[in-house]
Design an enzyme around this catalytic site. Structure first.
Site, PDB file in Angstrom:
ATOM      1  N   CYS A 171       0.838  -1.200   0.000  1.00 33.07           N
ATOM      2  CA  CYS A 171       0.000   0.000   0.000  1.00 33.07           C
ATOM      3  C   CYS A 171       0.877   1.255   0.000  1.00 33.07           C
ATOM      4  O   CYS A 171       1.515   1.555  -1.003  1.00 33.07           O
ATOM      5  CB  CYS A 171      -0.973  -0.032   1.170  1.00 33.07           C
ATOM      6  SG  CYS A 171      -2.360   1.119   0.991  1.00 33.07           S
TER       7      CYS A 171
ATOM      8  N   HIS B 266      -3.352  -5.238  -0.226  1.00 35.17           N
ATOM      9  CA  HIS B 266      -2.899  -5.785   1.055  1.00 35.17           C
ATOM     10  C   HIS B 266      -2.898  -7.313   1.005  1.00 35.17           C
ATOM     11  O   HIS B 266      -3.884  -7.954   1.394  1.00 35.17           O
ATOM     12  CB  HIS B 266      -3.816  -5.305   2.187  1.00 35.17           C
ATOM     13  CG  HIS B 266      -3.653  -3.865   2.530  1.00 35.17           C
ATOM     14  ND1 HIS B 266      -2.804  -3.414   3.522  1.00 35.17           N
ATOM     15  CD2 HIS B 266      -4.224  -2.752   2.000  1.00 35.17           C
ATOM     16  CE1 HIS B 266      -2.866  -2.097   3.594  1.00 35.17           C
ATOM     17  NE2 HIS B 266      -3.719  -1.670   2.680  1.00 35.17           N
TER      18      HIS B 266
ATOM     19  N   GLU C 206      -1.533  -9.372   2.915  1.00 33.01           N
ATOM     20  CA  GLU C 206      -1.536  -9.993   4.244  1.00 33.01           C
ATOM     21  C   GLU C 206      -2.922 -10.482   4.658  1.00 33.01           C
ATOM     22  O   GLU C 206      -3.051 -11.402   5.472  1.00 33.01           O
ATOM     23  CB  GLU C 206      -1.000  -9.015   5.298  1.00 33.01           C
ATOM     24  CG  GLU C 206      -1.864  -7.807   5.614  1.00 33.01           C
ATOM     25  CD  GLU C 206      -1.597  -6.597   4.747  1.00 33.01           C
ATOM     26  OE1 GLU C 206      -1.919  -5.467   5.166  1.00 33.01           O
ATOM     27  OE2 GLU C 206      -1.072  -6.770   3.629  1.00 33.01           O
TER      28      GLU C 206
END
EC number: 6.3.4.2
Length: 545
Positions: free
Chosen positions: A379, A515, A517
């Site tokens: 990001c 993102h 994750e």
């Protein structure tokens, strides 16, 4: 399909691990072949956690459908296969906001709006609607029993249990059983008082999960059972462990899942926890270790980067490497210099907002580029890598993002005013839009370019990843940056927005606007993080090429 409900509450103190306990139970039930979902009810007045400070609340977890939710939903997705949605998390603020909107429209036909029945009915409706189509729904109520703000939620789940029938509802209460070294024993009184508080609002727990630094002795379990009015086998010890992924085995060994299945009359095969056994084995038997420098601005609370932390650990499992995370305050990079980055095997710059520490993040990207240190930007971490490259390689002196400098000569990153969402609809935003719920959110399609590291890592030409941002690469200045050697390796569904970049002249320098994750799990990992940790391991061994 008839849904059975397990309501999870907490007592004595906060941060006992209700989310982990609930998710671990869900993982076992799922391993028995049941279709399980989870919900988190948050008593705070914010409409959602999207505008809350990460240092107060921890990270904001983004679901596939773009909901900004509590970080516990991240735990849920890491433990079970069911994907969470906007229906799996709601706050008191959301409930009150919607009830008041209905009142303004006249939906209540002039009735006096009260906590009971209007607020509690809305809560019950959301729980029912969010759990349809599942065998078991595990519903976690945030906060601690006795908190004023959680009372409407407690009353709602009490009523719901009565309405659906006690044969379809269970209450699981987490409580603290502290060990006093001076007395040489665990103390059960806090648990007794917590259950007494719960009973005072009409809820009798069916299961007590006792948090302690050790297993609760049999005589103390018997005492808790007697004074809290639960069967002894329903007093579960949840001791401190060195890995949260050991919790499913710990509670299964005490028969918690059998209690649930017996209560609901579910005949299901024994749980197959072989995948979790593999995770535990990989975690306990690394063949090496790496140190990752996470350069951020919220490092005083590691939970602000919870999913990133977990994704790094998952990647360590896949590479049989122990991952040590060194948190580096980006402001320290500004004041103390890049010396604070020396000795790291790789550098990760995660997402963030605001200009505090931004130059430190840009310096970290420069250090990684110049010293051939593996770099992963997420990001804002992608944006600072782009800004650094524009300034120092593409000759665009003073290049910046308009988020931090509206008057920059080279606005290489700017506010997104229009994009196509996952359903093909055009979304529009302006600088005057509200902060809450106005970002580019949720899962979006991304096209990966041939011959790139991104394509190699994912093994596919298209991927879906989750977003949470307002700013994007300025396409007007993109050709100048690409001409200087930076590669755009990922583009949005309409191929207009830059989603990934990489540096072909660097052993491992990859950054993403999304993102990754949020989709990493301990059982499956994530290709981007796995590749990053593999490169870190090669760098640690002097094998990075």
């Amino acid at each position: 399909m008839t849904t059975n409900y397990i309501f999870v509450t907490g007592g004595v103190v906060s941060s006992l691990g209700k989310g982990i306990a609930a998710a671990s139970l869900a993982a076992i039930l799922e391993a028995r072949g049941l279709k399980v979902t989870m919900m988190k009810l948050d008593p705070y007045i914010n409409v959602d956690p999207g505008t809350m400070s990460p240092t107060q609340h921890g990270e904001v977890f983004v679901t596939e459908d773009g909901a900004e939710t509590d970080l516990d939903l991240g735990h849920y997705e890491r433990f079970i296969r069911t994907k969470m949605t906007k229906r799996n998390n709601f706050t008191a603020g959301r409930v009150y906001s919607d009830v008041l909107a209905k009142e303004r429209r006249g939906d209540y036909l002039g009735a006096t709006i009260q906590v009971i029945p209007h607020i509690t009915n809305d809560i019950k409706d959301r729980v029912i609607n969010g759990s349809q189509g599942h065998d078991v729904a595990i519903v976690e109520v945030g906060g601690t029993v006795g908190d004023i703000e959680s009372l409407p939620f407690m009353e709602a789940i009490r009523q719901l249990a009565v309405e659906i029938g006690r044969e379809r509802a269970m209450f699981m209460h987490l409580t603290l059983v502290p060990y006093l070294a001076a007395a040489g024993e665990v103390k059960t009184k806090p648990t007794q008082h917590s259950v007494k508080e719960l009973l005072s609002i009409g809820i009798q727990p069916d299961i007590l999960v006792c948090r302690s630094d050790r297993m609760i002795p049999a005589n103390e379990r018997k005492k808790i059972a007697l004074f809290c009015n639960v069967p002894e086998k329903a007093v579960i010890s949840m001791k401190d462990v060195d890995s949260i992924y050991k919790i499913p085995q710990l509670i299964k060994s005490q028969g918690l899942d059998d209690l649930v299945c017996a209560r609901f009359g579910i005949n299901a095969p024994e749980a197959d926890l072989s995948e979790w056994e593999q995770v535990i084995y990989e975690e306990a038997n690394p063949t090496g270790e790496v140190t990752i420098g996470m350069v951020g601005k919220y490092i005083e609370l590691p939970d602000a980067y919870k999913s990133v932390n977990e994704a790094l650990k998952h990647a360590g499992l896949k590479n049989r490497l122990s991952v040590n995370i060194k948190y580096v305050d980006s402001q320290d990079v500004e004041t103390k210099g890049v010396e604070v980055l020396q000795g790291l095997d790789a550098i990760l710059v995660p997402g963030g907002f605001g200009d505090r520490g931004i130059e430190g993040k840009i310096l970290a990207a420069k250090y990684a580029r110049e010293n051939k240190v593996p770099y992963l930007g997420i990001c804002l971490g992608m944006q600072v890598a782009l800004i650094e490259y524009a300034r120092n390689v593409a000759g665009m002196e003073g290049a910046h993002s308009t988020e931090f400098n509206k008057d920059t000569k080279y606005p290489v990153v700017g506010l997104i005013t229009e994009w196509v969402d996952s359903e093909g609809n055009v979304e529009e935003r302006t600088e005057s839009s509200n902060l809450g719920g106005t970002m580019r959110l949720g899962s979006q399609l991304c096209h990966l370019a041939k011959g790139t590291k991104a394509r190699e890592l994912y093994g596919s030409d298209t991927i879906h990843e989750r977003h949470r941002h307002r700013y994007e690469v300025n396409n007007n200045l993109r050709p100048q940056i690409e001409k200087a050697g930076l590669k755009v390796s990922g583009l949005s569904a309409d191929k207009k927005l830059v989603e990934m970049i990489e540096n072909p002249n660097h052993p491992w320098f990859v950054a993403a606007q999304f993102h990754p994750e949020f989709t990493s799990t301990p059982r499956d990992g994530h290709p981007l993080f796995s590749g990053f940790i593999k490169a870190a391991g090669e760098n640690a061994r002097g094998e990075l090429k």
